[in-house]
Structure formats: structure tokens, C-alpha cells
Scaffold this active site. Sequence first.
Site, PDB file in Angstrom:
ATOM      1  N   ASP A   1       0.874  -1.172   0.000  1.00  0.00           N
ATOM      2  CA  ASP A   1       0.000   0.000   0.000  1.00  0.00           C
ATOM      3  C   ASP A   1       0.911   1.221   0.000  1.00  0.00           C
ATOM      4  OD1 ASP A   1      -2.178   1.833   0.370  1.00  0.00           O
ATOM      5  OD2 ASP A   1      -3.325   0.245   1.306  1.00  0.00           O
ATOM      6  N   ASP A   2       0.566   2.292   0.688  1.00  0.00           N
ATOM      7  CA  ASP A   2       1.402   3.489   0.672  1.00  0.00           C
ATOM      8  C   ASP A   2       2.703   3.260   1.440  1.00  0.00           C
ATOM      9  OD1 ASP A   2      -0.531   4.926  -0.753  1.00  0.00           O
ATOM     10  OD2 ASP A   2      -1.597   5.438   1.084  1.00  0.00           O
TER      11      ASP A   2
END
Length: 419
Positions: free
Chosen positions: A201-202
Site C-alpha cells: 500500500d502506501d
Amino acid sequence: MINVRDFGARGDGVALDSPAIQRAIDAASQIGGGTIFIPAGKYATGSIFLRDNITLFVDAGAILLGSQNISDYPIVTMRWEGETKQTHAPLIAGDGLKNIAVVGRGVIDGRGERWWQMHRAKTLDAPRPRLISFSNCANVLIEGVTLTNSPAWTINPVHCENVTVDKITIHNPADSPNTDGINPDSCRNVHISNCHIDVGDDCVTIKSGIETESKELLVPCENITITNCTMVHGHGGVVIGSEMSGGVRNVVISNCVFVGTDRGIRLKSRRGRGGIVEDIRVSNIVMTDVLCPFTMNLYYHINARGNKYVSSKEPQPITDGTPIFRRIHYSHMTARNSHYAAAFLYGLPEMPIEDVAFDDVSIAMAADARAGAPDMADDIPAMQRAGFFARNVRGLRLRDVRIENQVGEEFLLTDVTRH
């Protein structure tokens, strides 16, 4: 220095060693603190709770292995994705502490695949554990260790002050859900440096709670520095939001390399969330094979897809729930082999993004670019090799900004003013 083997830890990768590690921590706490030494070996462990003045030293050759028994992660009350709720305790946890550290050259492996499967099957009784998460702590150090296969977010300090994350490696599989790298949430004075982050993800995300959180807990995430890091894969290199109802301010991002992230520098929020993002400075960044290098999106629709108030392109009344982005400056940056658009800046008609500057920025689109939405919002068409898109921006200044290999106009500006 206290060796966990002296408290019964076996280090064979089979026996549950978290009770022995916890006994060592508690013994050190009784004498005012100390270093808990984990020598080479494999240590199966559930949640471990630090105390004041404790350093957890994971030596080279030591591997902490997250227990596969769900009951080894007790239910606790912590902030989870912006809101305080009941959640499984992190693998390494602490609340209301001072002078704590997780250091060494060893590995902390969350063995998160079982948690990912339960998340996808929607069979969880409470949100997944994070790998390392501290709440309401001061003087926090995480240094040197390798973190992998986190069940959810990897490092998540919440309401902490003076946090340093240095020289760590994070690796979570590309398809692992919500396995962000480093997520400071409502923290002050955070220093992230010299890290390599490759996640599902981020890579780094700055947050400060959502609108449903108690008002007294909605405090800014402020005074953040991110420097000398490499970000590989993941949904975003450095992201602000979308949980930013407490505000985010005074952020410096510099001297980083992004490779293959979906977005580069990404700011996201929506109507109803409120909060102010301001005084952000980004410089000396090189990006390669990023779908969209720069995004600012005030129509972010995750968990609000189809909500007409969130998605309306007509001006809405300004309230406490109107988010604000302002004083955001980028300089000395290069992006190569970009795909969707050179940049995507989309403010609200009632609250344009304000005071945005790009100085010495070069963006080249990929010859074989993929097509897709530059950010997540309703009614946004797919783009492919588009130029610099901006709508509802007040005070946009472009100096020595170069767009190469785009299809169509270099700059696609609508309802944008220079002052």
C-alpha cells in the site's frame, strides 16, 4: 542488558516465546529500564508490550516470527485507520510510555498471510494487528531492523512526540492488503530517514484521524521530515491523508527516490472530512515508472463512492467539514516513464487548492504508457500520457516545468488562477 534466553525464551521458532520476552521486559522495568537482548534464533511471539525506558535489541541473526494463533494478540482500544476502536494488539506495542526503542540488525516477520486471508474473507472479529504501533509515547526510536509481512500497517505511531525511524528496511508483498510502511498519525516532531520501503500500500503516509473521531483526539500531525529514502512499488511514495481531519502541517520531504509506485507525492481528502493541510515542502526527488507523479485530490471517494455530496462538481456550502490544502511547494524534481498524467490537481469549487508552486520540475511520459484514473474519485475519466491537469486551484505558480512525450496539451488548466 537482559538476555531473553535467561527468562526462558527458546528461540527455536516453535515454542511461543512472547511470555519469556515479556517477563524480561517487566523485570527490566522493575529496575528502571534497560536493553532487552534477543540473540540469534527464531522466536515465535504474540503481542509484546514495552515499558518506560526499554530498548528491544533484535540482534543480527534473530528473527521474531508473528504467532499464527489469533488469541496471542489480545483485543485493545487503539486508533485504527483514523478512529479509536477495538482492535487486535500490535506485535510490538506500547501506550503512554517514554524513552522506548526497537533497534538492531535482526528481522521482525509478522507472518501476515493468515491475517490477509481473513481480511479478504471478512472473517475477522476485530481489525488486524499492526507490526509496531505505539500510542501517546515520547522519545521513540526504531532503527536498523528489517520488517516484513506485516498483518496490516507496519509502523504506526499515534499521538506520539519525538519519533525517529532510521535505517530500516520494510518489505511486504505487493498484493498484501493495507500493508503501509510508516504511518505517523497525529504525531509531533517525526524524523524518517535512510529507509528502504517496498510494500502493498502506501510507503509513508501522514495522518491525523477522521471526522468521526472524538474532537479532543483530533490534533495535527506536524513537524515531519522524510529524507534519504527509497520507495519501491506501493500505492504512493509519500502520502498525506485521507485521514487528516486533525490537520497536517510543516512537512519536509527531500532527497528520495520512488520506483514503480502508483503515485509519487499524493494528497487526498474529501468533503465532510475537514482539516487543513498546509506548509508542505518537497524537493530533490527522482521518480521512475510512477503512474502519476503528483496528485492533490479533494474528491477522494474510498468508502464514499457514489456519495453525491462528496462527488458534486457544483459549489457546496463551506463548513467545518470542508477540507483545505494550501502552501504546497515542489522543487528540483524529475519523473521519467510516467503513465496516466504528469500531474493531477483537483480542488473543490468552493475551496480551491491554494498557493501551489512547481519549480524546476521535469516530467517525461512513457512511450508505452498504461491508461487509468490518475486518482480515486467519482466521474474522473481514465487518462493516458496526459499533461499537467489542474482544476480549482488558486495561486498556481509554474517555473521551469517541462512536460515531455505527452499526448495533447502540456497544461490542462481549468478554473486556475495565478494569484
